[in-house]
Each structure stands twice: as C-alpha cells, then as structure tokens.
Motif scaffolding. Sequence first.
Motif, PDB file in Angstrom:
ATOM      1  N   ARG A  57       8.689  43.325  14.852  1.00  0.00           N
ATOM      2  CA  ARG A  57       7.805  44.438  15.207  1.00  0.00           C
ATOM      3  C   ARG A  57       6.410  43.948  15.555  1.00  0.00           C
ATOM      4  NH1 ARG A  57       4.183  47.855  12.956  1.00  0.00           N
ATOM      5  NH2 ARG A  57       4.286  50.027  13.585  1.00  0.00           N
ATOM      6  N   HIS A  59       5.536  40.932  16.525  1.00  0.00           N
ATOM      7  CA  HIS A  59       5.584  40.131  17.749  1.00  0.00           C
ATOM      8  C   HIS A  59       5.691  41.012  18.984  1.00  0.00           C
ATOM      9  CE1 HIS A  59       7.320  37.452  20.815  1.00  0.00           C
ATOM     10  NE2 HIS A  59       6.479  36.588  20.284  1.00  0.00           N
ATOM     11  N   VAL A  60       6.508  42.056  18.914  1.00  0.00           N
ATOM     12  CA  VAL A  60       6.642  42.976  20.051  1.00  0.00           C
ATOM     13  C   VAL A  60       5.298  43.641  20.344  1.00  0.00           C
ATOM     14  CG1 VAL A  60       7.679  45.166  20.797  1.00  0.00           C
ATOM     15  CG2 VAL A  60       9.125  43.362  19.823  1.00  0.00           C
ATOM     16  N   GLN A  61       4.612  44.088  19.299  1.00  0.00           N
ATOM     17  CA  GLN A  61       3.320  44.746  19.505  1.00  0.00           C
ATOM     18  C   GLN A  61       2.304  43.777  20.101  1.00  0.00           C
ATOM     19  OE1 GLN A  61       2.675  48.116  18.919  1.00  0.00           O
ATOM     20  NE2 GLN A  61       0.834  47.660  20.064  1.00  0.00           N
ATOM     21  N   THR A  63       2.919  41.125  21.919  1.00  0.00           N
ATOM     22  CA  THR A  63       3.313  40.853  23.286  1.00  0.00           C
ATOM     23  C   THR A  63       2.941  42.016  24.193  1.00  0.00           C
ATOM     24  OG1 THR A  63       5.140  39.481  22.500  1.00  0.00           O
ATOM     25  CG2 THR A  63       5.281  40.253  24.772  1.00  0.00           C
ATOM     26  N   LYS A  64       3.156  43.230  23.699  1.00  0.00           N
ATOM     27  CA  LYS A  64       2.811  44.432  24.475  1.00  0.00           C
ATOM     28  C   LYS A  64       1.308  44.458  24.751  1.00  0.00           C
ATOM     29  CE  LYS A  64       2.725  49.421  23.963  1.00  0.00           C
ATOM     30  NZ  LYS A  64       2.875  50.504  23.005  1.00  0.00           N
ATOM     31  N   ASN A  65       0.505  44.113  23.750  1.00  0.00           N
ATOM     32  CA  ASN A  65      -0.947  44.147  23.899  1.00  0.00           C
ATOM     33  C   ASN A  65      -1.459  43.079  24.869  1.00  0.00           C
ATOM     34  OD1 ASN A  65      -1.094  46.281  22.128  1.00  0.00           O
ATOM     35  ND2 ASN A  65      -1.607  45.014  20.369  1.00  0.00           N
ATOM     36  N   GLU A  66      -0.698  42.003  25.051  1.00  0.00           N
ATOM     37  CA  GLU A  66      -1.091  40.947  25.971  1.00  0.00           C
ATOM     38  C   GLU A  66      -0.849  41.334  27.420  1.00  0.00           C
ATOM     39  OE1 GLU A  66       1.122  37.504  24.851  1.00  0.00           O
ATOM     40  OE2 GLU A  66       0.023  37.226  22.981  1.00  0.00           O
ATOM     41  N   ARG A  67       0.010  42.294  27.636  1.00  0.00           N
ATOM     42  CA  ARG A  67       0.394  42.665  29.011  1.00  0.00           C
ATOM     43  C   ARG A  67      -0.581  43.598  29.645  1.00  0.00           C
ATOM     44  NH1 ARG A  67       6.878  43.050  28.066  1.00  0.00           N
ATOM     45  NH2 ARG A  67       7.131  40.830  27.893  1.00  0.00           N
TER      46      ARG A  67
END
Length: 67
Positions: A57, A59-61, A63-67
Amino acid sequence: NGENMNNDTTNPLDQIITILESVKSDYNKFYDGGNSAAGTRVRKAMQEVKNTAHGIRVHVQATKNER
C-alpha cells in the motif's frame, strides 16, 4: 524457496498468496479440529500478510505520488 527465481525479490503480492496458501491447512485444523497450535500459526501468518500488504500500500501510494 527459489524454484522459479534465483533471488529473493519475489513480488509482494505473490508472497501474500503463498502465505495464504501455506496457512490454509492450519486454518482448517484450528477451526475444524480445535488445534490451538494451528491457531497460533494462523495468527502469525495473518500478521505477516498484514505487514506485507501495508508495504504494498505504501509503495503504491509513493509510486502514484511520483507520477
């Protein structure tokens, strides 16, 4: 451990699936047979699932914030 992989970089989702598959018989032993030791193993496995899921969870968040 490494039948299909030569290192320990297993997908965390696959790790959770493996944990759940491995604890299934203990789950049945606890609920169907009243085996207390099996219940302890189930609790330990569920904690491992919880911790691994939390890592996914986070890591997904990130990664999402980096996009």
